[in-house]
Design an enzyme around this catalytic site. Structure first.
Site, PDB file in Angstrom:
ATOM      1  N   LYS A  92       0.806  -1.223   0.000  1.00  0.00           N
ATOM      2  CA  LYS A  92       0.000   0.000   0.000  1.00  0.00           C
ATOM      3  C   LYS A  92       0.841   1.276   0.000  1.00  0.00           C
ATOM      4  O   LYS A  92       0.341   2.347  -0.337  1.00  0.00           O
ATOM      5  CB  LYS A  92      -0.987   0.002   1.181  1.00  0.00           C
ATOM      6  CG  LYS A  92      -2.068  -1.063   1.013  1.00  0.00           C
ATOM      7  CD  LYS A  92      -3.313  -0.802   1.831  1.00  0.00           C
ATOM      8  CE  LYS A  92      -4.389  -1.818   1.439  1.00  0.00           C
ATOM      9  NZ  LYS A  92      -5.608  -1.736   2.202  1.00  0.00           N
ATOM     10  N   LYS A 151      -4.717 -10.037  -6.272  1.00  0.00           N
ATOM     11  CA  LYS A 151      -5.835 -10.370  -5.383  1.00  0.00           C
ATOM     12  C   LYS A 151      -7.111  -9.619  -5.813  1.00  0.00           C
ATOM     13  O   LYS A 151      -7.019  -8.447  -6.194  1.00  0.00           O
ATOM     14  CB  LYS A 151      -5.405  -9.941  -3.980  1.00  0.00           C
ATOM     15  CG  LYS A 151      -6.394 -10.094  -2.866  1.00  0.00           C
ATOM     16  CD  LYS A 151      -5.774  -9.611  -1.551  1.00  0.00           C
ATOM     17  CE  LYS A 151      -6.238  -8.217  -1.227  1.00  0.00           C
ATOM     18  NZ  LYS A 151      -6.970  -8.048   0.023  1.00  0.00           N
ATOM     19  N   LYS A 159     -11.340  -4.438  -3.588  1.00  0.00           N
ATOM     20  CA  LYS A 159     -12.366  -3.399  -3.715  1.00  0.00           C
ATOM     21  C   LYS A 159     -11.839  -2.201  -4.481  1.00  0.00           C
ATOM     22  O   LYS A 159     -12.594  -1.454  -5.087  1.00  0.00           O
ATOM     23  CB  LYS A 159     -12.761  -2.896  -2.323  1.00  0.00           C
ATOM     24  CG  LYS A 159     -13.503  -3.877  -1.476  1.00  0.00           C
ATOM     25  CD  LYS A 159     -13.715  -3.254  -0.098  1.00  0.00           C
ATOM     26  CE  LYS A 159     -14.005  -4.317   0.933  1.00  0.00           C
ATOM     27  NZ  LYS A 159     -13.515  -3.959   2.259  1.00  0.00           N
TER      28      LYS A 159
HETATM   29  P1  ATP Z   1      -9.789  -5.278  -0.442  1.00  0.00           P
HETATM   30  O1  ATP Z   1      -8.391  -5.646  -0.722  1.00  0.00           O
HETATM   31  O2  ATP Z   1     -10.750  -5.929  -1.333  1.00  0.00           O
HETATM   32  O3  ATP Z   1      -9.976  -3.788  -0.403  1.00  0.00           O
HETATM   33  P2  ATP Z   1      -9.306  -5.770   2.244  1.00  0.00           P
HETATM   34  O4  ATP Z   1      -8.521  -7.032   2.391  1.00  0.00           O
HETATM   35  O5  ATP Z   1      -8.512  -4.535   2.185  1.00  0.00           O
HETATM   36  O6  ATP Z   1     -10.225  -5.854   0.997  1.00  0.00           O
HETATM   37  P3  ATP Z   1     -11.459  -6.161   4.214  1.00  0.00           P
HETATM   38  O7  ATP Z   1     -12.672  -5.667   3.544  1.00  0.00           O
HETATM   39  O8  ATP Z   1     -11.357  -5.752   5.622  1.00  0.00           O
HETATM   40  O9  ATP Z   1     -10.175  -5.559   3.538  1.00  0.00           O
HETATM   41  O10 ATP Z   1     -11.383  -7.725   4.127  1.00  0.00           O
HETATM   42  C1  ATP Z   1     -12.355  -8.501   4.780  1.00  0.00           C
HETATM   43  C2  ATP Z   1     -11.982  -9.948   4.720  1.00  0.00           C
HETATM   44  O11 ATP Z   1     -11.904 -10.381   3.367  1.00  0.00           O
HETATM   45  C3  ATP Z   1     -10.607 -10.276   5.328  1.00  0.00           C
HETATM   46  O12 ATP Z   1     -10.735 -11.428   6.113  1.00  0.00           O
HETATM   47  C4  ATP Z   1      -9.719 -10.540   4.136  1.00  0.00           C
HETATM   48  O13 ATP Z   1      -8.709 -11.469   4.425  1.00  0.00           O
HETATM   49  C5  ATP Z   1     -10.717 -11.120   3.154  1.00  0.00           C
HETATM   50  N1  ATP Z   1     -10.293 -10.919   1.751  1.00  0.00           N
HETATM   51  C6  ATP Z   1     -10.086  -9.733   1.122  1.00  0.00           C
HETATM   52  N2  ATP Z   1      -9.753  -9.932  -0.175  1.00  0.00           N
HETATM   53  C7  ATP Z   1      -9.763 -11.283  -0.372  1.00  0.00           C
HETATM   54  C8  ATP Z   1      -9.503 -12.128  -1.498  1.00  0.00           C
HETATM   55  N3  ATP Z   1      -9.210 -11.626  -2.693  1.00  0.00           N
HETATM   56  N4  ATP Z   1      -9.605 -13.481  -1.338  1.00  0.00           N
HETATM   57  C9  ATP Z   1      -9.937 -14.015  -0.133  1.00  0.00           C
HETATM   58  N5  ATP Z   1     -10.180 -13.278   0.975  1.00  0.00           N
HETATM   59  C10 ATP Z   1     -10.103 -11.930   0.871  1.00  0.00           C
END
Ligand code: ATP
Ligand code: LTN
Length: 327
Positions: A111, A192, A195
Site C-alpha cells: 500500500k 488479489k 475493492k
Molecule cells: P480489499 O483488498 O478488497 O480492499 P481488504 O482485504 O482490504 O479488501 P477487508 O474488507 O477488511 O479488507 O477484508 C475482509 C476480509 O476479506 C478479510 O478477512 C480478508 O482477508 C478477506 N479478503 C479480502 N480480499 C480477499 C480475497 N481476494 N480473497 C480471499 N479473501 C479476501
C-alpha cells in the site's frame, strides 16, 4: 465455548474474495462459538475516506453481515469506533511493537509502494488489528489468506506481552478456508480480487446484477490450453475460477476436473455463472430487507454495548498489568 472475532472494513462493495475468504465462515461458526463480528471503521481511515460515504458503507457492511446469515441474537455485531477500548488497546500495542516488524508487513509494503508519503496509520494498523482480536480473548479469527501475516504479528504481540507482564492475552489462531482463502482478480489472476481495483470487471460484488456477474465471468482471463485443470502456477485464471466453483458447489477440485473432462472453458464458465448467481441471490434479497430497516441501527447499538462489557474487563486487566493509571 470458543470465542471468535473477525472484522471487515467499510470501504466499498464487498466482493467474492471477501465473501468466500472470510464472510462465508461467519454464520457456520456461530453455532458452537461465541462470535463477535465487527465493522472496522477505524481501520478504514488509514487511507483517506469521504465521511458521508464511510457512514453509508458502515451500514452496508452491517446489513450484509446479517444477509449472509449472521444472527445478531446469537453473535455480537458492532461498529469498532463505538467501543473506545479498540483505540485504547491499539495505542498500548503500538507501544509493544517494533517499527521493524511493522515495516516488514507485506500489506504495508504494497500500500505504500511508490508513494512519497503515506499516513502513519497505514504502518501501525496491524497493532490496531491485534487490539481488536486480543480485546475479546479471541481463540479463532476467520479471515482470508492475505491476513496471515497480521495474525502472526497478533500472536507475537500476545506472547511478548504475556512473557513480560504475566498472562494477559489469549493467543489466537487464524482460520483459513481451502477454496476461498485467496480469490484472484478476474481480469488478472496474479493480483488479489480487491475493492480498490479500477476495472469493475476484475471483481464480482455480492450485490451485482446477474448480467454483470455473467459478463465478468465470461470475460475472465484464462489460457489457450482449453482444459479445465487446476494448476495455480501455470493456469492461474482457470484455477481461480475453479476455486470459486468449488466454494459455491462444495465439490472438490478433482471432481470438477472429472466433470469437465472433454469440455471447453465456455461450458464451465456458463455453469459457474449459474452457481454464482444462485449462490448470491438469497443474500441480495435478504440485504434489501435489512439495509433500510430501523432495526439495523438498534442492533448495532446493542452489539456495541455487549462488546464494550467484555472489552472493559480486558482493559482493566491490561491497565493493571502495564501499571497504567492510579492505584
Ligand atoms: P480489499 O483488498 O478488497 O480492499 P481488504 O482485504 O482490504 O479488501 P477487508 O474488507 O477488511 O479488507 O477484508 C475482509 C476480509 O476479506 C478479510 O478477512 C480478508 O482477508 C478477506 N479478503 C479480502 N480480499 C480477499 C480475497 N481476494 N480473497 C480471499 N479473501 C479476501
Ligand atoms: N485487517 C483486516 C480487517 C480487520 C480484521 C480485524 C480482521 C481489522 N481488524 C480483526 C480480523 C480480525 C483486513 O484488512 N482485511
Amino acid at each position: 465455548m470458543k470465542r471468535v472475532f473477525s472484522g471487515v472494513q467499510p470501504t466499498g462493495n464487498i466482493h467474492l474474495g471477501n465473501y468466500l475468504g472470510a464472510l462465508v465462515q461467519f454464520p457456520e461458526l456461530q453455532q458452537d462459538n461465541e462470535c463477535l463480528y465487527c465493522i472496522v471503521d477505524e481501520h478504514a481511515i488509514t487511507v483517506p475516506q469521504d465521511p458521508k460515504e464511510l457512514k453509508k458503507h458502515i451500514l452496508d457492511v452491517a446489513a450484509l453481515y446479517i444477509a449472509v446469515g449472521i444472527d445478531p441474537k446469537k453473535s455480537i455485531v458492532f461498529v469498532q469506533s463505538e467501543v473506545s477500548a479498540h483505540a485504547e488497546l491499539g495505542w498500548i500495542l503500538i507501544c509493544a511493537s517494533n517499527t521493524g516488524e511493522l515495516f516488514r508487513m507485506t500489506q504495508f509494503k504494497a500500500k505504500s509502494h511508490g508513494k512519497e508519503s503515506v499516513g502513519t496509520g497505514l504502518l501501525t494498523y496491524p497493532a490496531l488489528m491485534a487490539a481488536d482480536i486480543l480485546l475479546y480473548d479471541t481463540d479463532i479469527v476467520p479471515v482470508g489468506n492475505d491476513q496471515k501475516q497480521h495474525i502472526e504479528l497478533t500472536r507475537d504481540l500476545a506472547i511478548r506481552v504475556n512473557n513480560k507482564y504475566g498472562k494477559t492475552f489469549v493467543v489466537p489462531d487464524g482460520r483459513f478456508l481451502k477454496a476461498g482463502a485467496r480469490i484472484m482478480a478476474l481480469d488478472d489472476p496474479t493480483a488479489k480480487m480487491s475493492k480498490s481495483a479500477v476495472n469493475e470487471m476484475s471483481r464480482i460484488s455480492l450485490l451485482d446484477e446477474p448480467s454483470k456477474i455473467k459478463k465478468a465471468i465470461m470475460r475472465a482471463t484464462t489460457d489457450s490450453e482449453g482444459s479445465v485443470r487446476f494448476d495455480m502456477e501455470n493456469k492461474p485464471g482457470i484455477s481461480n475460477l475453479m476455486n470459486i466453483y468449488s466454494a459455491f458447489s462444495g465439490k472438490s477440485l478433482e471432481d470438477i476436473e472429472k466433470d469437465y473432462e472433454g469440455h471447453g472453458y465456455g461450458d464451465f464458465k456458463k455453469d459457474l455463472v449459474e452457481l454464482t448467481v444462485d449462490g448470491l441471490a438469497p443474500i441480495k434479497a435478504h440485504y434489501e430487507e435489512i439495509r433500510y430497516s430501523d432495526e439495523l441501527v438498534r442492533t448495532l447499538h446493542e452489539g456495541a454495548e455487549r462488546a464494550d462489557a467484555i472489552a472493559q474487563k480486558t482493559m482493566k486487566r491490561v491497565r493493571e498489568k502495564f501499571g497504567l493509571g492510579l492505584e
